[in-house]
Design a protein around this motif. Structure first.
Motif, PDB file in Angstrom:
ATOM      1  N   LEU A  96      41.357  -6.503  20.867  1.00 16.63           N
ATOM      2  CA  LEU A  96      42.638  -6.206  21.076  1.00 16.63           C
ATOM      3  C   LEU A  96      43.466  -6.374  19.968  1.00 16.63           C
ATOM      4  O   LEU A  96      43.097  -7.247  19.245  1.00 16.63           O
ATOM      5  CB  LEU A  96      43.131  -7.070  22.284  1.00 16.63           C
ATOM      6  CG  LEU A  96      42.529  -6.669  23.738  1.00 16.63           C
ATOM      7  CD1 LEU A  96      41.060  -7.160  23.831  1.00 16.63           C
ATOM      8  CD2 LEU A  96      43.573  -7.563  24.520  1.00 16.63           C
ATOM      9  N   LEU A  97      44.245  -5.501  19.734  1.00 16.14           N
ATOM     10  CA  LEU A  97      45.097  -5.307  18.349  1.00 16.14           C
ATOM     11  C   LEU A  97      46.524  -5.445  18.634  1.00 16.14           C
ATOM     12  O   LEU A  97      46.923  -4.392  19.569  1.00 16.14           O
ATOM     13  CB  LEU A  97      44.341  -4.190  17.552  1.00 16.14           C
ATOM     14  CG  LEU A  97      45.404  -3.974  16.363  1.00 16.14           C
ATOM     15  CD1 LEU A  97      45.241  -5.318  15.049  1.00 16.14           C
ATOM     16  CD2 LEU A  97      44.900  -2.684  15.751  1.00 16.14           C
ATOM     17  N   HIS A  98      47.216  -6.002  17.942  1.00 12.07           N
ATOM     18  CA  HIS A  98      48.946  -5.765  17.682  1.00 12.07           C
ATOM     19  C   HIS A  98      48.926  -5.541  16.286  1.00 12.07           C
ATOM     20  O   HIS A  98      48.585  -5.976  15.391  1.00 12.07           O
ATOM     21  CB  HIS A  98      49.496  -6.834  18.093  1.00 12.07           C
ATOM     22  CG  HIS A  98      50.904  -6.592  17.698  1.00 12.07           C
ATOM     23  ND1 HIS A  98      51.888  -5.796  18.473  1.00 12.07           N
ATOM     24  CD2 HIS A  98      51.737  -7.269  16.711  1.00 12.07           C
ATOM     25  CE1 HIS A  98      52.982  -5.709  17.670  1.00 12.07           C
ATOM     26  NE2 HIS A  98      52.935  -6.849  16.678  1.00 12.07           N
ATOM     27  N   LEU A  99      49.675  -4.214  15.972  1.00 14.49           N
ATOM     28  CA  LEU A  99      49.900  -3.925  14.652  1.00 14.49           C
ATOM     29  C   LEU A  99      51.357  -3.757  14.442  1.00 14.49           C
ATOM     30  O   LEU A  99      51.884  -2.831  15.061  1.00 14.49           O
ATOM     31  CB  LEU A  99      49.011  -2.538  14.337  1.00 14.49           C
ATOM     32  CG  LEU A  99      49.440  -2.090  12.832  1.00 14.49           C
ATOM     33  CD1 LEU A  99      48.803  -2.883  11.694  1.00 14.49           C
ATOM     34  CD2 LEU A  99      48.630  -0.860  12.814  1.00 14.49           C
ATOM     35  N   GLY A 100      52.074  -4.479  13.525  1.00 16.26           N
ATOM     36  CA  GLY A 100      53.280  -4.352  13.212  1.00 16.26           C
ATOM     37  C   GLY A 100      54.024  -5.731  13.068  1.00 16.26           C
ATOM     38  O   GLY A 100      53.157  -6.590  12.883  1.00 16.26           O
ATOM     39  N   ARG A 101      55.156  -5.758  12.809  1.00 13.26           N
ATOM     40  CA  ARG A 101      55.854  -7.062  12.303  1.00 13.26           C
ATOM     41  C   ARG A 101      55.595  -8.135  13.459  1.00 13.26           C
ATOM     42  O   ARG A 101      55.563  -7.579  14.751  1.00 13.26           O
ATOM     43  CB  ARG A 101      57.608  -6.776  12.563  1.00 13.26           C
ATOM     44  CG  ARG A 101      58.189  -6.620  11.327  1.00 13.26           C
ATOM     45  CD  ARG A 101      59.561  -6.412  11.150  1.00 13.26           C
ATOM     46  NE  ARG A 101      60.184  -5.865  12.269  1.00 13.26           N
ATOM     47  CZ  ARG A 101      61.171  -6.258  12.795  1.00 13.26           C
ATOM     48  NH1 ARG A 101      61.734  -7.374  12.556  1.00 13.26           N
ATOM     49  NH2 ARG A 101      61.452  -5.458  13.714  1.00 13.26           N
ATOM     50  N   VAL A 102      55.462  -9.137  12.970  1.00 12.18           N
ATOM     51  CA  VAL A 102      55.375 -10.234  14.218  1.00 12.18           C
ATOM     52  C   VAL A 102      56.840 -10.922  14.403  1.00 12.18           C
ATOM     53  O   VAL A 102      57.272 -11.738  13.504  1.00 12.18           O
ATOM     54  CB  VAL A 102      54.521 -11.546  13.596  1.00 12.18           C
ATOM     55  CG1 VAL A 102      54.327 -12.629  14.621  1.00 12.18           C
ATOM     56  CG2 VAL A 102      52.996 -10.780  13.378  1.00 12.18           C
ATOM     57  N   ALA A 103      57.592 -10.294  15.371  1.00 17.17           N
ATOM     58  CA  ALA A 103      59.126 -10.623  15.467  1.00 17.17           C
ATOM     59  C   ALA A 103      59.251 -11.237  16.914  1.00 17.17           C
ATOM     60  O   ALA A 103      58.363 -10.311  17.828  1.00 17.17           O
ATOM     61  CB  ALA A 103      59.765  -9.669  15.072  1.00 17.17           C
ATOM     62  N   PRO A 104      60.113 -11.776  17.436  1.00 15.77           N
ATOM     63  CA  PRO A 104      60.388 -12.040  18.710  1.00 15.77           C
ATOM     64  C   PRO A 104      60.631 -10.783  19.850  1.00 15.77           C
ATOM     65  O   PRO A 104      59.966 -10.805  20.881  1.00 15.77           O
ATOM     66  CB  PRO A 104      61.843 -12.712  18.558  1.00 15.77           C
ATOM     67  CG  PRO A 104      61.868 -13.290  17.245  1.00 15.77           C
ATOM     68  CD  PRO A 104      61.208 -12.284  16.485  1.00 15.77           C
ATOM     69  N   LYS A 105      61.192  -9.656  19.329  1.00 16.83           N
ATOM     70  CA  LYS A 105      61.310  -8.434  20.152  1.00 16.83           C
ATOM     71  C   LYS A 105      60.074  -8.037  20.133  1.00 16.83           C
ATOM     72  O   LYS A 105      59.907  -6.906  21.256  1.00 16.83           O
ATOM     73  CB  LYS A 105      62.357  -7.324  19.329  1.00 16.83           C
ATOM     74  CG  LYS A 105      61.693  -6.592  18.499  1.00 16.83           C
ATOM     75  CD  LYS A 105      62.600  -5.257  18.084  1.00 16.83           C
ATOM     76  CE  LYS A 105      61.716  -4.090  17.932  1.00 16.83           C
ATOM     77  NZ  LYS A 105      62.574  -2.919  17.710  1.00 16.83           N
ATOM     78  N   LYS A 106      58.953  -8.027  19.768  1.00 14.98           N
ATOM     79  CA  LYS A 106      57.618  -7.852  20.044  1.00 14.98           C
ATOM     80  C   LYS A 106      56.739  -8.252  21.277  1.00 14.98           C
ATOM     81  O   LYS A 106      55.960  -7.748  21.659  1.00 14.98           O
ATOM     82  CB  LYS A 106      56.725  -7.845  18.779  1.00 14.98           C
ATOM     83  CG  LYS A 106      57.046  -7.123  17.627  1.00 14.98           C
ATOM     84  CD  LYS A 106      57.188  -5.556  17.668  1.00 14.98           C
ATOM     85  CE  LYS A 106      57.769  -4.844  16.375  1.00 14.98           C
ATOM     86  NZ  LYS A 106      57.829  -3.278  16.695  1.00 14.98           N
ATOM     87  N   ASN A 107      57.495  -9.435  21.673  1.00 14.51           N
ATOM     88  CA  ASN A 107      57.211 -10.096  23.036  1.00 14.51           C
ATOM     89  C   ASN A 107      55.522 -10.393  22.845  1.00 14.51           C
ATOM     90  O   ASN A 107      55.092 -10.204  23.985  1.00 14.51           O
ATOM     91  CB  ASN A 107      57.453  -9.017  24.091  1.00 14.51           C
ATOM     92  CG  ASN A 107      57.718  -9.752  25.379  1.00 14.51           C
ATOM     93  OD1 ASN A 107      57.995 -10.715  25.413  1.00 14.51           O
ATOM     94  ND2 ASN A 107      57.377  -9.131  26.317  1.00 14.51           N
ATOM     95  N   LEU A 108      55.147 -10.732  21.714  1.00 16.55           N
ATOM     96  CA  LEU A 108      53.783 -11.238  21.753  1.00 16.55           C
ATOM     97  C   LEU A 108      53.240 -12.320  22.551  1.00 16.55           C
ATOM     98  O   LEU A 108      52.253 -12.628  22.996  1.00 16.55           O
ATOM     99  CB  LEU A 108      53.359 -11.570  20.392  1.00 16.55           C
ATOM    100  CG  LEU A 108      53.269 -10.084  19.601  1.00 16.55           C
ATOM    101  CD1 LEU A 108      53.368 -10.336  17.986  1.00 16.55           C
ATOM    102  CD2 LEU A 108      52.257  -9.162  19.902  1.00 16.55           C
ATOM    103  N   GLY A 109      54.312 -13.286  22.801  1.00 14.43           N
ATOM    104  CA  GLY A 109      53.844 -14.313  23.833  1.00 14.43           C
ATOM    105  C   GLY A 109      53.427 -14.120  25.084  1.00 14.43           C
ATOM    106  O   GLY A 109      52.386 -14.505  25.853  1.00 14.43           O
ATOM    107  N   VAL A 110      53.613 -12.773  25.634  1.00 14.20           N
ATOM    108  CA  VAL A 110      53.182 -12.364  27.046  1.00 14.20           C
ATOM    109  C   VAL A 110      51.884 -11.847  26.764  1.00 14.20           C
ATOM    110  O   VAL A 110      50.943 -12.290  27.520  1.00 14.20           O
ATOM    111  CB  VAL A 110      54.108 -10.972  27.362  1.00 14.20           C
ATOM    112  CG1 VAL A 110      53.465 -10.175  28.482  1.00 14.20           C
ATOM    113  CG2 VAL A 110      55.598 -11.334  27.912  1.00 14.20           C
ATOM    114  N   ALA A 111      51.342 -11.318  25.494  1.00 10.59           N
ATOM    115  CA  ALA A 111      50.003 -10.772  25.146  1.00 10.59           C
ATOM    116  C   ALA A 111      49.166 -12.169  25.145  1.00 10.59           C
ATOM    117  O   ALA A 111      48.018 -12.162  25.801  1.00 10.59           O
ATOM    118  CB  ALA A 111      50.057 -10.211  23.846  1.00 10.59           C
ATOM    119  N   LEU A 112      49.843 -13.071  24.606  1.00  7.52           N
ATOM    120  CA  LEU A 112      48.979 -14.431  24.666  1.00  7.52           C
ATOM    121  C   LEU A 112      48.759 -14.993  25.894  1.00  7.52           C
ATOM    122  O   LEU A 112      47.541 -15.448  26.273  1.00  7.52           O
ATOM    123  CB  LEU A 112      49.681 -15.582  23.566  1.00  7.52           C
ATOM    124  CG  LEU A 112      49.792 -15.101  22.236  1.00  7.52           C
ATOM    125  CD1 LEU A 112      50.617 -16.031  21.424  1.00  7.52           C
ATOM    126  CD2 LEU A 112      48.567 -14.684  21.288  1.00  7.52           C
TER     127      LEU A 112
END
Length: 194
Positions: A96-112
């Motif tokens: 699985l991939l996220h490509l882009g800025r690692v920023a709060p608005k990207k909401n990556l905590g939900v993905a984790l």
């Protein structure tokens, strides 16, 4: 005459994050005038235009021009296996991939949290996070991944060059963008092409 291209920065969710009062004041004092006097505001989707115009409450001269990416860069994809070998990921493990800025608005905590649930359910998956760190968000996410016990399954690559981006896009099985506000960015177009 001038055009403005906000790239999703005027979404109410983005404005509502960190320093809301300062951002709102800045919007009211400066940006509103700049937007209303622009020859045009370029949005990438009709939905972005409607949402931003509605939230700002000022009439805007807008045009929708979707993001594009050169399809020639993806007509011939890089050889499979390089990314997995470099990151120590098995050839048959879903990537699985996220490509882009690692920023709060990207909401990556939900993905984790989702990766944690998948792994708890017996699914072996790896989640590669590719992009530059924004305001220390990567460190915060690394701590969350460690707390969830999935840090070994979540490599952060930092910002990659164009060829490495093509490699990771070509080798990924699923592209993830859990953003709070997104304007159909170039990374989405590139993921679709790959």
């Amino acid at each position: 005459p001038y055009l403005l291209y906000p790239h999703g920065t005027l979404y109410p969710e983005t404005v509502g994050m960190r320093s809301f009062i300062k951002k709102r004041l800045f919007l009211n004092l400066f940006v509103g005038k700049m937007l209303s006097q622009a020859s045009g505001i370029v949005f990438t989707t009709e939905a972005e235009a409607a949402k931003v115009t509605g939230s700002l409450g000022i009439p805007l001269r807008s045009v929708v021009i979707p993001n594009i990416a050169p399809d020639t860069a993806y007509s011939r994809l890089p050889e499979q296996g390089r990314v997995r070998e470099r990151l120590g990921i098995g050839q048959h493990v879903p990537l699985l991939l996220h490509l882009g800025r690692v920023a709060p608005k990207k909401n990556l905590g939900v993905a984790l949290e989702t990766i944690k649930r998948l792994r708890d359910a017996g699914k072996t998956v790896e989640f590669v996070i590719d992009g530059s760190d924004y305001e220390g968000e990567q460190g915060r996410l690394e701590a969350v991944a460690a707390e969830l016990g999935i840090d070994h399954a979540v490599p952060f690559t930092g910002l990659l060059d164009r060829e490495r981006i093509r490699e990771v896009l070509a080798e990924s099985d699923i592209f993830i963008l859990p953003s709070l506000s997104e304007n159909f960015g170039v990374a989405v177009v590139e993921a679709m092409l790959a």
